[in-house]
Scaffold this active site. Structure first.
Site, PDB file in Angstrom:
ATOM      1  N   GLY A  58     -26.006 102.030   0.018  1.00 34.29           N
ATOM      2  CA  GLY A  58     -24.548 102.070  -0.062  1.00 34.29           C
ATOM      3  C   GLY A  58     -23.944 100.766  -0.547  1.00 34.29           C
ATOM      4  N   ASN A 111     -24.442 105.545  -3.705  1.00 31.76           N
ATOM      5  CA  ASN A 111     -23.699 105.750  -2.480  1.00 31.76           C
ATOM      6  C   ASN A 111     -22.650 104.648  -2.378  1.00 31.76           C
ATOM      7  OD1 ASN A 111     -23.277 105.169   0.552  1.00 31.76           O
ATOM      8  ND2 ASN A 111     -24.333 107.137   0.586  1.00 31.76           N
ATOM      9  N   CYS A 142     -20.308 106.555   7.840  1.00 30.74           N
ATOM     10  CA  CYS A 142     -21.175 105.601   8.501  1.00 30.74           C
ATOM     11  C   CYS A 142     -20.532 105.076   9.779  1.00 30.74           C
ATOM     12  CB  CYS A 142     -21.549 104.438   7.596  1.00 30.74           C
ATOM     13  SG  CYS A 142     -22.917 103.550   8.301  1.00 30.74           S
ATOM     14  N   LYS A 177     -20.751 112.672   1.525  1.00 32.78           N
ATOM     15  CA  LYS A 177     -21.749 112.701   2.600  1.00 32.78           C
ATOM     16  C   LYS A 177     -21.040 112.809   3.945  1.00 32.78           C
ATOM     17  CE  LYS A 177     -25.970 110.348   4.146  1.00 32.78           C
ATOM     18  NZ  LYS A 177     -26.956 109.315   3.789  1.00 32.78           N
TER      19      LYS A 177
END
Lengths: 313, 267
Positions: A58, A111, A142, A177
């Site tokens: 990411g 990402n 996250c 995501k």
């Protein structure tokens, strides 16, 4: 002209290609973000261009140094982590890492993460104009960084907003995501679908914790962390099944996949593709073995393509 | 890129060499050929299809013999993984990934001084054998004599062996840093070749060793231990605070660091 043998072979070898929007993947096996570095760290074990795609670590606009250690704790059949989104930042990735991936024809999914809508949008715009980046995966889930994506991924309006902002500036597919740390994952999935997402990938890690009883304190420097690995597979599979039945866009299955059998369960549940995460950390060859196992299973059981695997109910 | 392999390695020897401490030797030809002192391997129990314990465990390479194609590790039983490992018998197989990481940088123009505490002797034997014929010293320390490991093996390396125990049951009573201090003073005044210190042990010991070396302006390398998941630089889990900027990762930038790369105050 093709020989009889060649024709027979072409007929019997299953079609394992996959389409996510305009992006065609040669097979359904991807590497999950945060478990494959920037795609080049273990190319001596698996050729990254042989996989469907590589989802690189990411990226934020500026580099992030990550959380204080300890960052890892092992759990029964699982791994709890609080890396804290450590990454080299967008510019360093484009300059130092992407050229290597392009040279080797790797299908690259980047990402992205941000602490504001504008940050997400600026990264997406930059990536969209970089050749060699094939799709964007938006991390809205996250749980590790206090200023990170947690607010976006668990709130319908925020999830839709960040998706819309990224889609607005992107000329490449946008995969969102999803976080499993929500009450109703279908509602979030539908919200990002309506906001224009090309596909959804799920699940990100489950929020958890471990206590070190000898030192009488949380085992992770960040107190909480994200749980991954085989321990979370049944939960991930259930969520993929649910989401595949409430959205029309492609679903990419993630969560504890270590073997071809695991991956086949996700494909039967309705996933179009899968990502291998924690398994790569344990066995750098895991993705290659999963891919080979899927092809063997299809061939042995006379499936012509991946869609035929899907359970329709 | 460095040559790294993931192989099925047959166990040749499993011997208890100290309290809860084992020496394990296995057959891993390619790893034995490419391994450098200070590098490590990641071990997974083999023939084991389950997922618990999930992660591999990192171990310093204690010895490598490319002629025989063998690799040794020295380990202590500290948890589930090492407990299972200690139950494996010769003939059984392990999954071994390596050699990994950045090992010691060898400075042949300097007098080597190796400093090991407790299980920290593990990577130092491999290093000592590489340095054979260059002179120098090895200082080994433990709380008590029973916990001193592999003394006979170190005696055979040709380095001067100095021992310190906290209870005085063997060698000098006290810490390795006291012995190191005297030795560096001596090398500084009597030897043309300056010293280079190579150290491994518990973090407080490494911090103290780094401090002594700084006093004498001697270059010091330390081998650091951390909880790891992959050993390959994929997960960034094994972070240790760097002196200058952010974190260093033990598996990739280490496990051996120059002592001035580490922020010792944050540990």
């Amino acid at each position: 002209m093709k020989s009889e043998k060649e024709i027979k072979q072409a007929c019997s070898s299953p079609d394992i290609s996959v389409k996510i929007g305009d992006l065609e993947l040669k097979n359904p096996v991807m590497l999950a973000s945060g478990t494959c570095g920037y795609g080049l760290e273990f190319a001596d074990f698996v050729d990254p261009s042989s996989l469907g795609a590589v989802v690189v670590k990411g990226l934020s606009l500026e580099p992030r140094e990550g959380n204080p250690p300890p960052r890892l704790a092992e759990t029964p059949c699982g791994l709890l982590n609080a890396i804290g989104l450590e990454n080299i930042g967008l510019d360093a990735f484009l300059k130092q890492k992407l050229p290597w991936l392009m040279e080797r024809n790797v299908t690259v999914v980047v990402n992205i993460l941000g602490s504001t809508l504008e940050e997400y949008q600026r990264i997406a715009a930059r990536l969209s104009e970089s050749s060699g980046v094939h799709a964007i995966e938006v991390n809205i889930s996250c749980p590790n960084v206090k200023k990170g994506g947690v607010a976006f991924g668990t709130d319908l309006v925020q999830a839709a907003n960040v998706t819309r902002k990224v889609v607005e500036v992107s000329s490449i597919p946008v995969i969102v995501k999803l976080s499993p740390n929500v009450t109703d994952i279908c509602a979030i999935a539908k919200a990002v679908e309506d906001a224009g997402a090309t596909a959804v990938s799920l699940i990100n890690t489950l929020l958890g914790m471990v206590i070190d009883i000898h030192n009488r304190r949380p085992a992770l420097g960040n107190v909480f962390g994200g749980l991954s690995g085989p321990a979370i597979k049944p939960i991930a599979l259930r969520m993929v099944w649910q989401v595949a039945r409430c959205v029309g866009i492609p679903v990419i299955g993630i969560g504890g996949i270590a073997t071809a059998e695991d991956a086949l369960e996700f494909l039967m549940a309705g996933a179009l593709a899968v990502q291998i995460g924690t398994a790569t950390l344990v066995d750098p060859l895991a993705s290659k073995n999963v891919l080979n196992g899927i092809v063997d299973f299809l061939t042995k059981n006379n499936y012509r393509n991946l869609v035929e695997l899907r359970i329709s109910s | 890129m460095a040559v790294r392999h993931d192989m099925n390695a047959r166990i040749l020897l499993q011997e208890e060499v100290g309290p809860d401490t084992f020496l394990m030797r296995f057959e891993a030809t390619v790893i034995s050929e490419y391994a450098r002192p200070g590098q490590f391997i990641m071990i997974r129990l083999c023939g084991y299809e389950g997922h618990d314990p999930l992660l591999r465990r990192p171990f310093s390479i204690h010895a490598a013999d490319p002629d025989k194609g063998t690799v040794d590790i020295l380990y202590r039983v500290v948890g589930r993984g090492t407990r299972q490992m200690s139950g494996l018998a010769p003939g059984m197989a392990l999954k071994v990934l390596g050699p990994l990481g950045r090992g010691f940088s060898l400075h042949e123009e300097r007098t080597p001084v190796l400093v090991g505490g407790g299980l920290g002797v593990a990577p130092l034997l491999f290093l000592a054998r590489h340095l054979k014929g260059q002179g120098g010293s090895v200082i080994l320390g433990a709380v008590t004599s029973r916990q001193l490991l592999r003394l006979d093996a170190f005696e055979n390396t040709g380095l001067d062996l100095l021992v310190a125990t906290e209870d005085g049951s063997a060698g000098v009573r006290g810490l390795v840093t006291g012995v190191l201090d005297n030795l560096l003073k001596d090398i500084g005044s009597h030897h043309a070749r300056p010293a280079a210190v190579y150290s491994c042990g518990p973090m407080p010991m490494l911090k103290a060793v780094a401090g002594v070396c700084m006093e004498y302006a001697i270059e010091c390398q330390v081998s650091i231990e951390a909880v790891m998941a992959c050993g390959l630089g994929l997960c960034l889990g094994c972070a240790v605070k760097a002196r200058h900027d952010g974190y260093v990762h033990v598996c990739r930038e280490g496990p051996v660091f120059y002592s001035d790369q580490i922020d010792w105050e944050q540990l």
